[in-house]
Design a protein around this motif. Structure first.
Motif, PDB file in Angstrom:
ATOM      1  N   ALA A 119      -3.819  -2.826  11.173  1.00 12.85           N
ATOM      2  CA  ALA A 119      -2.144  -2.820  11.058  1.00 12.85           C
ATOM      3  C   ALA A 119      -2.180  -3.109   9.220  1.00 12.85           C
ATOM      4  O   ALA A 119      -1.315  -2.432   8.792  1.00 12.85           O
ATOM      5  CB  ALA A 119      -1.750  -4.253  11.710  1.00 12.85           C
ATOM      6  N   LEU A 120      -3.194  -4.019   8.828  1.00 11.99           N
ATOM      7  CA  LEU A 120      -3.136  -4.161   7.278  1.00 11.99           C
ATOM      8  C   LEU A 120      -3.500  -2.931   6.573  1.00 11.99           C
ATOM      9  O   LEU A 120      -2.905  -2.611   5.549  1.00 11.99           O
ATOM     10  CB  LEU A 120      -4.015  -5.283   6.892  1.00 11.99           C
ATOM     11  CG  LEU A 120      -3.522  -6.150   5.665  1.00 11.99           C
ATOM     12  CD1 LEU A 120      -2.209  -6.414   5.596  1.00 11.99           C
ATOM     13  CD2 LEU A 120      -4.354  -7.205   5.532  1.00 11.99           C
ATOM     14  N   HIS A 121      -4.422  -2.197   7.131  1.00 12.52           N
ATOM     15  CA  HIS A 121      -4.682  -0.765   6.135  1.00 12.52           C
ATOM     16  C   HIS A 121      -3.590  -0.112   6.105  1.00 12.52           C
ATOM     17  O   HIS A 121      -3.104   0.410   5.325  1.00 12.52           O
ATOM     18  CB  HIS A 121      -5.956  -0.282   6.871  1.00 12.52           C
ATOM     19  CG  HIS A 121      -6.633   0.724   5.954  1.00 12.52           C
ATOM     20  ND1 HIS A 121      -6.167   2.253   6.168  1.00 12.52           N
ATOM     21  CD2 HIS A 121      -7.438   0.781   4.933  1.00 12.52           C
ATOM     22  CE1 HIS A 121      -6.860   2.723   5.365  1.00 12.52           C
ATOM     23  NE2 HIS A 121      -7.514   1.978   4.685  1.00 12.52           N
ATOM     24  N   ARG A 122      -2.940   0.103   7.553  1.00 15.03           N
ATOM     25  CA  ARG A 122      -1.715   1.126   7.660  1.00 15.03           C
ATOM     26  C   ARG A 122      -0.749   0.590   6.629  1.00 15.03           C
ATOM     27  O   ARG A 122      -0.012   1.300   5.948  1.00 15.03           O
ATOM     28  CB  ARG A 122      -1.283   1.110   8.944  1.00 15.03           C
ATOM     29  CG  ARG A 122      -2.328   2.228   9.682  1.00 15.03           C
ATOM     30  CD  ARG A 122      -1.733   2.490  11.096  1.00 15.03           C
ATOM     31  NE  ARG A 122      -1.382   1.344  11.870  1.00 15.03           N
ATOM     32  CZ  ARG A 122      -2.312   0.654  12.688  1.00 15.03           C
ATOM     33  NH1 ARG A 122      -3.701   1.200  12.580  1.00 15.03           N
ATOM     34  NH2 ARG A 122      -2.245  -0.445  13.517  1.00 15.03           N
ATOM     35  N   ALA A 123      -0.528  -0.828   6.683  1.00  9.98           N
ATOM     36  CA  ALA A 123       0.754  -1.190   5.932  1.00  9.98           C
ATOM     37  C   ALA A 123       0.315  -1.113   4.449  1.00  9.98           C
ATOM     38  O   ALA A 123       1.179  -0.763   3.650  1.00  9.98           O
ATOM     39  CB  ALA A 123       0.897  -2.738   6.315  1.00  9.98           C
ATOM     40  N   HIS A 124      -0.717  -1.316   3.855  1.00 10.01           N
ATOM     41  CA  HIS A 124      -1.274  -1.203   2.556  1.00 10.01           C
ATOM     42  C   HIS A 124      -1.048   0.457   1.900  1.00 10.01           C
ATOM     43  O   HIS A 124      -0.536   0.669   1.101  1.00 10.01           O
ATOM     44  CB  HIS A 124      -2.334  -1.598   2.189  1.00 10.01           C
ATOM     45  CG  HIS A 124      -2.600  -2.945   2.137  1.00 10.01           C
ATOM     46  ND1 HIS A 124      -3.781  -3.992   2.015  1.00 10.01           N
ATOM     47  CD2 HIS A 124      -1.603  -4.058   2.154  1.00 10.01           C
ATOM     48  CE1 HIS A 124      -3.612  -5.075   2.196  1.00 10.01           C
ATOM     49  NE2 HIS A 124      -2.364  -5.367   2.157  1.00 10.01           N
ATOM     50  N   GLN A 125      -1.381   1.262   2.939  1.00  9.85           N
ATOM     51  CA  GLN A 125      -1.128   2.675   2.763  1.00  9.85           C
ATOM     52  C   GLN A 125       0.307   2.967   2.632  1.00  9.85           C
ATOM     53  O   GLN A 125       0.522   3.860   1.896  1.00  9.85           O
ATOM     54  CB  GLN A 125      -1.835   3.496   3.824  1.00  9.85           C
ATOM     55  CG  GLN A 125      -2.127   5.203   3.500  1.00  9.85           C
ATOM     56  CD  GLN A 125      -2.883   5.021   2.370  1.00  9.85           C
ATOM     57  OE1 GLN A 125      -3.961   4.586   2.008  1.00  9.85           O
ATOM     58  NE2 GLN A 125      -2.502   6.037   1.361  1.00  9.85           N
ATOM     59  N   GLN A 126       1.206   2.503   3.426  1.00  6.81           N
ATOM     60  CA  GLN A 126       2.586   2.804   3.211  1.00  6.81           C
ATOM     61  C   GLN A 126       3.105   2.215   1.929  1.00  6.81           C
ATOM     62  O   GLN A 126       4.063   2.784   1.290  1.00  6.81           O
ATOM     63  CB  GLN A 126       3.320   2.243   4.314  1.00  6.81           C
ATOM     64  CG  GLN A 126       3.144   2.764   5.682  1.00  6.81           C
ATOM     65  CD  GLN A 126       3.511   2.031   6.903  1.00  6.81           C
ATOM     66  OE1 GLN A 126       4.144   0.843   6.727  1.00  6.81           O
ATOM     67  NE2 GLN A 126       3.539   2.458   8.319  1.00  6.81           N
ATOM     68  N   TRP A 127       2.313   1.014   1.379  1.00 10.60           N
ATOM     69  CA  TRP A 127       2.905   0.326   0.341  1.00 10.60           C
ATOM     70  C   TRP A 127       2.676   1.259  -0.671  1.00 10.60           C
ATOM     71  O   TRP A 127       3.639   1.439  -1.643  1.00 10.60           O
ATOM     72  CB  TRP A 127       2.423  -0.888   0.304  1.00 10.60           C
ATOM     73  CG  TRP A 127       2.821  -1.957  -0.738  1.00 10.60           C
ATOM     74  CD1 TRP A 127       3.867  -1.763  -1.535  1.00 10.60           C
ATOM     75  CD2 TRP A 127       2.578  -3.324  -0.622  1.00 10.60           C
ATOM     76  NE1 TRP A 127       4.226  -2.963  -2.244  1.00 10.60           N
ATOM     77  CE2 TRP A 127       3.440  -3.912  -1.855  1.00 10.60           C
ATOM     78  CE3 TRP A 127       1.552  -4.018   0.254  1.00 10.60           C
ATOM     79  CZ2 TRP A 127       3.517  -5.164  -1.945  1.00 10.60           C
ATOM     80  CZ3 TRP A 127       1.798  -5.467  -0.245  1.00 10.60           C
ATOM     81  CH2 TRP A 127       2.543  -5.958  -1.261  1.00 10.60           C
ATOM     82  N   ILE A 128       1.370   1.763  -0.889  1.00 10.02           N
ATOM     83  CA  ILE A 128       0.909   2.609  -2.302  1.00 10.02           C
ATOM     84  C   ILE A 128       1.669   3.823  -2.167  1.00 10.02           C
ATOM     85  O   ILE A 128       1.841   4.580  -2.960  1.00 10.02           O
ATOM     86  CB  ILE A 128      -0.431   2.482  -2.542  1.00 10.02           C
ATOM     87  CG1 ILE A 128      -1.195   3.556  -1.320  1.00 10.02           C
ATOM     88  CG2 ILE A 128      -1.234   1.085  -2.716  1.00 10.02           C
ATOM     89  CD1 ILE A 128      -2.645   3.462  -1.482  1.00 10.02           C
ATOM     90  N   GLU A 129       1.760   4.436  -0.909  1.00 11.42           N
ATOM     91  CA  GLU A 129       2.674   5.613  -0.826  1.00 11.42           C
ATOM     92  C   GLU A 129       4.104   5.490  -1.072  1.00 11.42           C
ATOM     93  O   GLU A 129       4.502   6.475  -1.938  1.00 11.42           O
ATOM     94  CB  GLU A 129       2.401   6.537   0.761  1.00 11.42           C
ATOM     95  CG  GLU A 129       0.939   6.897   1.022  1.00 11.42           C
ATOM     96  CD  GLU A 129       0.926   7.340   2.462  1.00 11.42           C
ATOM     97  OE1 GLU A 129       1.904   7.087   3.334  1.00 11.42           O
ATOM     98  OE2 GLU A 129      -0.361   7.698   2.701  1.00 11.42           O
ATOM     99  N   SER A 130       4.473   4.658  -0.874  1.00  9.55           N
ATOM    100  CA  SER A 130       5.909   4.349  -1.162  1.00  9.55           C
ATOM    101  C   SER A 130       6.143   4.054  -2.572  1.00  9.55           C
ATOM    102  O   SER A 130       6.902   4.631  -3.498  1.00  9.55           O
ATOM    103  CB  SER A 130       6.504   2.934  -0.394  1.00  9.55           C
ATOM    104  OG  SER A 130       6.689   3.288   0.781  1.00  9.55           O
ATOM    105  N   LEU A 131       5.254   3.450  -3.404  1.00 11.73           N
ATOM    106  CA  LEU A 131       5.104   2.919  -4.705  1.00 11.73           C
ATOM    107  C   LEU A 131       4.927   4.366  -5.635  1.00 11.73           C
ATOM    108  O   LEU A 131       5.488   4.680  -6.486  1.00 11.73           O
ATOM    109  CB  LEU A 131       3.898   2.095  -5.081  1.00 11.73           C
ATOM    110  CG  LEU A 131       3.704   1.810  -6.687  1.00 11.73           C
ATOM    111  CD1 LEU A 131       4.748   1.402  -7.273  1.00 11.73           C
ATOM    112  CD2 LEU A 131       2.267   0.825  -6.587  1.00 11.73           C
ATOM    113  N   ALA A 132       3.969   5.304  -5.077  1.00 11.39           N
ATOM    114  CA  ALA A 132       3.976   6.693  -5.420  1.00 11.39           C
ATOM    115  C   ALA A 132       5.178   7.367  -5.596  1.00 11.39           C
ATOM    116  O   ALA A 132       5.483   7.946  -6.387  1.00 11.39           O
ATOM    117  CB  ALA A 132       2.704   7.445  -4.752  1.00 11.39           C
ATOM    118  N   ARG A 133       5.832   7.478  -4.438  1.00  9.26           N
ATOM    119  CA  ARG A 133       7.272   8.122  -4.334  1.00  9.26           C
ATOM    120  C   ARG A 133       8.107   7.680  -5.316  1.00  9.26           C
ATOM    121  O   ARG A 133       8.992   8.304  -6.011  1.00  9.26           O
ATOM    122  CB  ARG A 133       7.774   7.918  -2.945  1.00  9.26           C
ATOM    123  CG  ARG A 133       6.907   9.022  -2.177  1.00  9.26           C
ATOM    124  CD  ARG A 133       7.820   9.023  -0.859  1.00  9.26           C
ATOM    125  NE  ARG A 133       8.150   7.927   0.254  1.00  9.26           N
ATOM    126  CZ  ARG A 133       7.174   7.461   0.757  1.00  9.26           C
ATOM    127  NH1 ARG A 133       5.779   8.217   1.194  1.00  9.26           N
ATOM    128  NH2 ARG A 133       7.195   6.522   1.352  1.00  9.26           N
TER     129      ARG A 133
END
Length: 143
Positions: A119-133
């Motif tokens: 869950a945390l790995h997925r949340a962090h991935q969403q966080w950095i992908e959102s930051l990239a966008r």
């Protein structure tokens, strides 16, 4: 946990979005109800204490390292969890290579490691992908 992302924006722009915790909910749906203790925010700095909701938990941290535009680390966590979270931004051509790592200890990470790790790995991935966008759109609005 470790997540990594190449971002097509320079480190200083990525940094500006990352340290504006007040803006996290506007571009990362996983962070809500961001609040600062008196005297802190909206830009993260050494000693800043910030609280937000993520993964159905209230997260409370204190910034311990803030070296623009390269390193941001905080320590804290949620009930039953003590965490250290580090963000590293490295220039990569015209863009940024962002690496984020988090270590956790406490009864909850031990008891629920099978769930929390994913869950945390997925949340962090969403966080950095959102930051990239959001970073490719340019710097955030002035505070």
């Amino acid at each position: 946990m470790r997540n990594e992302q190449r971002i097509a924006a320079p480190p200083d722009v990525v940094w500006q979005w990352l340290v504006r915790a007040d803006l996290w909910p506007s571009w990362f749906r996983g962070a809500t109800d961001v609040r600062f203790e008196p005297g802190g925010g909206p830009v993260l700095a050494p000693g800043t204490r910030v609280t937000w909701r993520m993964l159905n938990a209230t997260i409370r941290v204190q910034v311990v390292v803030c070296e623009a535009p390269r390193l941001l680390d905080w320590v804290g966590g949620a009930a039953g969890v003590h965490a250290y979270h580090a963000w590293r931004l490295d220039a990569d051509g015209a863009g940024t290579r962002l690496v984020t790592e988090e270590t956790e200890r406490g009864p909850l990470p031990w008891l629920l490691r099978w769930y929390l790790r994913g869950a945390l790995h997925r949340a962090h991935q969403q966080w950095i992908e959102s930051l990239a966008r959001v970073a490719v759109t340019g710097a955030p609005p002035p505070r």
